[in-house]
Scaffold this active site. Structure first.
Site, PDB file in Angstrom:
ATOM      1  N   LYS A 213       0.846  -1.100  -0.160  1.00 50.83           N
ATOM      2  CA  LYS A 213       0.112  -0.007  -0.213  1.00 50.83           C
ATOM      3  C   LYS A 213       1.206   1.210  -0.121  1.00 50.83           C
ATOM      4  O   LYS A 213       1.733   1.214   0.382  1.00 50.83           O
ATOM      5  CB  LYS A 213      -0.835   0.120   1.118  1.00 50.83           C
ATOM      6  CG  LYS A 213      -2.383  -1.335   1.004  1.00 50.83           C
ATOM      7  CD  LYS A 213      -3.751  -1.094   1.839  1.00 50.83           C
ATOM      8  CE  LYS A 213      -4.095  -1.807   1.183  1.00 50.83           C
ATOM      9  NZ  LYS A 213      -5.310  -1.821   2.227  1.00 50.83           N
ATOM     10  N   ARG A 247      -4.753  -9.710   4.840  1.00 50.38           N
ATOM     11  CA  ARG A 247      -4.379 -10.241   3.658  1.00 50.38           C
ATOM     12  C   ARG A 247      -2.938  -9.943   2.388  1.00 50.38           C
ATOM     13  O   ARG A 247      -2.905  -8.207   2.867  1.00 50.38           O
ATOM     14  CB  ARG A 247      -5.489  -9.343   3.179  1.00 50.38           C
ATOM     15  CG  ARG A 247      -6.202  -8.933   2.028  1.00 50.38           C
ATOM     16  CD  ARG A 247      -7.421  -8.010   1.688  1.00 50.38           C
ATOM     17  NE  ARG A 247      -8.023  -7.944   0.512  1.00 50.38           N
ATOM     18  CZ  ARG A 247      -7.367  -7.459  -0.381  1.00 50.38           C
ATOM     19  NH1 ARG A 247      -5.906  -6.324  -0.485  1.00 50.38           N
ATOM     20  NH2 ARG A 247      -7.527  -6.766  -1.859  1.00 50.38           N
TER      21      ARG A 247
HETATM   22  C1  8Y7 Z   1      -8.321  -3.757   1.758  1.00 49.12           C
HETATM   23  C2  8Y7 Z   1      -9.779  -4.741   1.095  1.00 49.12           C
HETATM   24  C3  8Y7 Z   1      -8.596  -3.542  -0.644  1.00 49.12           C
HETATM   25  C4  8Y7 Z   1      -7.631  -4.261   3.691  1.00 49.12           C
HETATM   26  C5  8Y7 Z   1      -9.830  -5.449   3.523  1.00 49.12           C
HETATM   27  C6  8Y7 Z   1      -5.325  -2.719  -1.728  1.00 49.12           C
HETATM   28  C7  8Y7 Z   1     -10.647  -5.055  -1.140  1.00 49.12           C
HETATM   29  C8  8Y7 Z   1      -6.511  -2.125  -1.948  1.00 49.12           C
HETATM   30  N1  8Y7 Z   1      -7.350  -3.440   0.490  1.00 49.12           N
HETATM   31  N2  8Y7 Z   1     -10.928  -5.690   2.196  1.00 49.12           N
HETATM   32  N3  8Y7 Z   1      -9.159  -4.203  -0.222  1.00 49.12           N
HETATM   33  N4  8Y7 Z   1      -8.540  -4.819   3.664  1.00 49.12           N
HETATM   34  N5  8Y7 Z   1     -10.633  -6.199   4.260  1.00 49.12           N
HETATM   35  O1  8Y7 Z   1      -4.596  -2.131  -1.818  1.00 49.12           O
HETATM   36  O2  8Y7 Z   1      -6.999  -3.282   3.452  1.00 49.12           O
HETATM   37  O3  8Y7 Z   1      -5.135  -4.363  -2.138  1.00 49.12           O
HETATM   38  S1  8Y7 Z   1      -8.109  -3.198  -1.974  1.00 49.12           S
END
Ligand code: 8Y7
Length: 267
Positions: A213, A247
């Site tokens: 990020k 994640r």
């Molecule tokens: C997150 C996410 C994304 C996160 C959860 C990226 C879909 C942006 N970020 N879902 N999603 N938490 N729960 O940089 O931080 O992956 S998308």
């Protein structure tokens, strides 16, 4: 939790899943499945499948397009791999179709804010990740404002948990996430990371997404494809702060970080 984005503009992998020679974006199921398989081999417990780009300023995707992107992949993963499938969506129809296709976790960055979303969750027994976001993806980085980011995110998540509980959703089905990067400055993100243990007062598993990020890129000044070491450093702090689900786009390295953290925590 390994991430598989099936969006043409996904900053980290979508374009690599595009079928060769097709001008329209179509998901290459074989490639996406191979990627999921690799993540499972590396130790992923969840595969998060997403078809809506939530990058700041990204185009909105139509319902049919989102379904076409994600449902065949959910089915393919269900048929071929033994892993919990997470569907990254805010659309009740996509949730419903993904559940039919085998998804067991709804990862909703809008924390079930769509009026029909809760009904879909109630009619099933899937788990739900409730994430905090200030504003909406298209403009969330434009007018960010908090008096106390940690307490405001905490109160939001606490309210969403209460809403789900009032709707009859068992506590055991809920996960919370402070939503790194979603309507937060770099400083807000590090305040949340530093105070992550605050969220243990919700007595629910905490999920974090830090992988690649801009809060990482902003301090190391590197493009997305060179943010692994920085992401792992942040992940270690999150684990110390009590994060239970990470994640990530880089499962193998993240599993190593989790193992080192476990050894550290055991002594
Ligand atoms: C997150 C996410 C994304 C996160 C959860 C990226 C879909 C942006 N970020 N879902 N999603 N938490 N729960 O940089 O931080 O992956 S998308």
């Amino acid at each position: 939790m390994g991430v598989i984005n099936v969006t043409p503009d996904s900053f980290s992998d979508g374009s690599q899943l595009q079928l060769r020679g097709s001008s329209l974006f179509q998901v290459d199921i074989d490639k996406a499945l191979a990627k999921a398989e690799c993540m499972v081999r590396e130790g992923a417990a969840f595969i998060d499948v997403g078809g809506e780009s939530t990058r700041p300023g990204a185009d909105l995707v139509s319902l049919q397009e989102e379904l076409d992107r994600v449902i065949p992949l959910v089915e393919a993963i269900r048929e071929n791999l033994d892993v919990c499938i997470s569907i990254d969506t805010s659309s009740p129809q996509v949730m419903s179709e993904a559940i039919k296709a085998g998804a067991e976790l709804i990862n909703d960055i809008r924390a079930l804010s769509h009026p029909q979303a809760i009904a879909v969750v109630k009619q099933s027994n899937v788990a739900v990740c409730l994430m905090h976001m200030q504003g909406k993806p298209s403009s969330m980085q434009e007018s960010i404002s908090y008096e106390n980011v940690v307490e405001e995110v905490f109160t939001f998540l606490s309210d969403r948990v209460q809403f789900c509980r009032q709707q009859g959703i068992d506590k055991q089905r809920l996960i919370v996430d402070p939503g790194f990067g979603f309507g937060k400055t770099v400083a807000h993100n590090y305040q949340l990371l530093k105070n992550l243990s605050r969220f243990s007062a919700l007595h629910l598993p905490v999920l974090v997404g830090l992988s690649r990020k801009s809060m990482i890129g902003a301090v190391i000044d590197r493009p997305v494809e060179q943010r692994l070491a920085g992401s792992i450093a942040a992940t270690s702090y999150a684990l110390l702060g009590g994060a239970r689900i990470i994640r990530t786009h880089d499962v193998a390295a993240t599993i190593d970080a989790i193992r080192v953290n476990s050894a550290f925590s055991r002594v």
